[in-house]
Structure formats: structure tokens, C-alpha cells
Design a protein around this motif. Structure first.
Motif, mmCIF file in Angstrom:
data_model
loop_
_atom_site.group_PDB
_atom_site.id
_atom_site.type_symbol
_atom_site.label_atom_id
_atom_site.label_comp_id
_atom_site.label_asym_id
_atom_site.label_seq_id
_atom_site.Cartn_x
_atom_site.Cartn_y
_atom_site.Cartn_z
ATOM 1 N N PRO A 98 0.822 -1.213 0.000
ATOM 2 C CA PRO A 98 0.000 0.000 0.000
ATOM 3 C C PRO A 98 0.857 1.264 0.000
ATOM 4 N N GLY A 99 0.384 2.267 -0.695
ATOM 5 C CA GLY A 99 1.093 3.535 -0.757
ATOM 6 C C GLY A 99 2.042 3.654 -1.933
ATOM 7 N N THR A 100 2.260 2.565 -2.660
ATOM 8 C CA THR A 100 3.118 2.622 -3.846
ATOM 9 C C THR A 100 2.244 2.663 -5.090
ATOM 10 N N GLU A 101 2.864 2.941 -6.176
ATOM 11 C CA GLU A 101 2.148 3.024 -7.451
ATOM 12 C C GLU A 101 2.389 1.766 -8.282
ATOM 13 N N ASP A 102 2.288 0.598 -7.652
ATOM 14 C CA ASP A 102 2.458 -0.665 -8.361
ATOM 15 C C ASP A 102 1.204 -0.928 -9.179
ATOM 16 N N LYS A 103 1.277 -0.649 -10.477
ATOM 17 C CA LYS A 103 0.112 -0.770 -11.351
ATOM 18 C C LYS A 103 0.479 -1.551 -12.607
ATOM 19 N N ILE A 104 -0.541 -2.209 -13.154
ATOM 20 C CA ILE A 104 -0.408 -2.892 -14.439
ATOM 21 C C ILE A 104 -1.608 -2.488 -15.286
ATOM 22 N N THR A 105 -1.350 -2.175 -16.544
ATOM 23 C CA THR A 105 -2.409 -1.844 -17.497
ATOM 24 C C THR A 105 -2.227 -2.721 -18.731
ATOM 25 N N VAL A 106 -3.348 -3.214 -19.268
ATOM 26 C CA VAL A 106 -3.292 -4.045 -20.465
ATOM 27 C C VAL A 106 -4.518 -3.753 -21.325
ATOM 28 N N GLN A 123 -7.820 -6.820 -27.036
ATOM 29 C CA GLN A 123 -8.218 -6.540 -28.410
ATOM 30 C C GLN A 123 -9.558 -7.191 -28.730
ATOM 31 N N SER A 124 -10.058 -6.930 -29.928
ATOM 32 C CA SER A 124 -11.364 -7.461 -30.337
ATOM 33 C C SER A 124 -11.370 -8.983 -30.450
ATOM 34 N N ASP A 125 -10.191 -9.600 -30.651
ATOM 35 C CA ASP A 125 -10.126 -11.059 -30.739
ATOM 36 C C ASP A 125 -9.778 -11.705 -29.399
ATOM 37 N N GLY A 126 -9.735 -10.912 -28.326
ATOM 38 C CA GLY A 126 -9.479 -11.441 -26.987
ATOM 39 C C GLY A 126 -8.025 -11.488 -26.581
ATOM 40 N N THR A 127 -7.115 -11.109 -27.494
ATOM 41 C CA THR A 127 -5.694 -11.130 -27.144
ATOM 42 C C THR A 127 -5.336 -9.918 -26.288
ATOM 43 N N LEU A 128 -4.335 -10.091 -25.447
ATOM 44 C CA LEU A 128 -3.882 -9.023 -24.565
ATOM 45 C C LEU A 128 -2.617 -8.392 -25.137
ATOM 46 N N THR A 129 -2.640 -7.067 -25.275
ATOM 47 C CA THR A 129 -1.491 -6.348 -25.819
ATOM 48 C C THR A 129 -1.235 -5.097 -24.983
ATOM 49 N N ASN A 130 -0.155 -4.418 -25.302
ATOM 50 C CA ASN A 130 0.209 -3.147 -24.674
ATOM 51 C C ASN A 130 0.305 -3.251 -23.151
ATOM 52 N N TRP A 131 1.001 -4.264 -22.670
ATOM 53 C CA TRP A 131 1.214 -4.393 -21.230
ATOM 54 C C TRP A 131 2.048 -3.216 -20.748
ATOM 55 N N ASN A 132 1.632 -2.606 -19.651
ATOM 56 C CA ASN A 132 2.358 -1.487 -19.075
ATOM 57 C C ASN A 132 2.514 -1.730 -17.576
ATOM 58 N N PHE A 133 3.764 -1.792 -17.114
ATOM 59 C CA PHE A 133 4.059 -2.060 -15.713
ATOM 60 C C PHE A 133 4.658 -0.798 -15.089
ATOM 61 N N ALA A 134 4.156 -0.401 -13.926
ATOM 62 C CA ALA A 134 4.634 0.803 -13.261
ATOM 63 C C ALA A 134 5.257 0.481 -11.908
ATOM 64 N N SER A 135 6.109 1.347 -11.457
ATOM 65 C CA SER A 135 6.774 1.297 -10.162
ATOM 66 C C SER A 135 7.641 0.049 -10.038
ATOM 67 N N TYR A 136 7.483 -0.731 -8.965
ATOM 68 C CA TYR A 136 8.329 -1.891 -8.726
ATOM 69 C C TYR A 136 8.112 -3.001 -9.738
ATOM 70 N N PHE A 137 7.012 -2.984 -10.460
ATOM 71 C CA PHE A 137 6.714 -4.034 -11.422
ATOM 72 C C PHE A 137 7.498 -3.902 -12.726
ATOM 73 N N GLN A 138 8.214 -2.828 -12.904
ATOM 74 C CA GLN A 138 8.950 -2.618 -14.164
ATOM 75 C C GLN A 138 10.119 -3.556 -14.253
#
Length: 129
Positions: free
Chosen positions: A103-111, A114-129
């Protein structure tokens, strides 16, 4: 002989101190990686749920070929790993995950799902990089 024993004791304390520091560092890195892996797994499940919604006909409570109207179930929106939100457009969904492990950190993931169900553009922030 006493001076040599004192030197060996000091050397032993230094080696033990270094071993403890390395062990703590490895444990911390493993903890971060485990939290990241758990969130990635949750996001894969959310993406599968979103794609199932998209391909389900509207008569059966689905999107009928679009992600529009997709709502994230409460049980998927938050768990021990993180808090998840979605932004559903007609042909893609953005999933944002905020870690609960530190808690208190900016540990975030964004993905992007797509329209075919595939996951792209993974973005990892803070300690997850």
C-alpha cells in the motif's frame, strides 16, 4: 593467538551480515515478482471474461459482438492481489490493476484486450517494471 581469533570473529560477523542482506534482497524481489504474477493471472481471467461477454449474444446477456456494456463483477474487481477497473469500448477493453501487496506505492499494471481477446500493450509501473 588472541588477535587471530578476534580477526576471525570479525570476519565471520561481516560474512553473516552480508548473507543476511543478500537474503533479504532476494526475498523482497521474490515477493514483488509473486505479486506481479498474481495480478497478471487475474488480468488474464478478466480478459477471458470480457471476451466471453463480447461473443455471447445479447439475448443471453452478452455484448453481441461488442464490449459495450461490459461490467466487471464485484468478485473480479477486487481480491487479495489488487483492485481492477475496466474501460470498455466497442472493440477493446482496457484493464487497470492496482496492487494491494504494498500500500502507498504506485504498483500498477495496465493491459489492452483486443477485439479477438488477445492481450497487448502491457504497461508495468513502479516496482513491477
Amino acid at each position: 593467538m588472541g588477535q587471530q581469533q578476534l580477526l576471525l570473529i570479525i570476519l565471520g560477523v561481516i560474512i553473516v551480515g552480508i548473507a543476511i542482506a543478500v537474503g533479504l534482497s532476494l526475498f523482497s524481489a521474490q515477493s514483488i515478482q509473486a505479486a506481479k504474477d498474481a495480478m497478471i493471472n487475474d488480468m488474464n481471467n478478466i480478459a477471458a471474461y470480457a471476451y466471453q461477454y463480447k461473443i455471447r449474444p445479447t439475448s443471453m446477456g452478452g455484448g453481441g459482438g461488442t464490449y459495450t456494456g461490459l461490467k466487471l463483477p464485484t468478485k473480479m474487481a477486487t481480491n487479495d492481489n489488487g483492485i481492477y477497473t475496466i474501460n470498455a469500448g466497442p472493440q477493446s477493453v482496457t484493464i487497470d490493476g492496482d496492487s494491494k501487496s504494498d500500500p502507498g506505492t504506485e504498483d500498477k499494471i495496465t493491459v489492452l484486450v483486443q477485439s479477438d481477446g488477445t492481450l497487448t500493450n502491457w504497461n508495468f509501473a513502479s516496482y513491477f517494471q
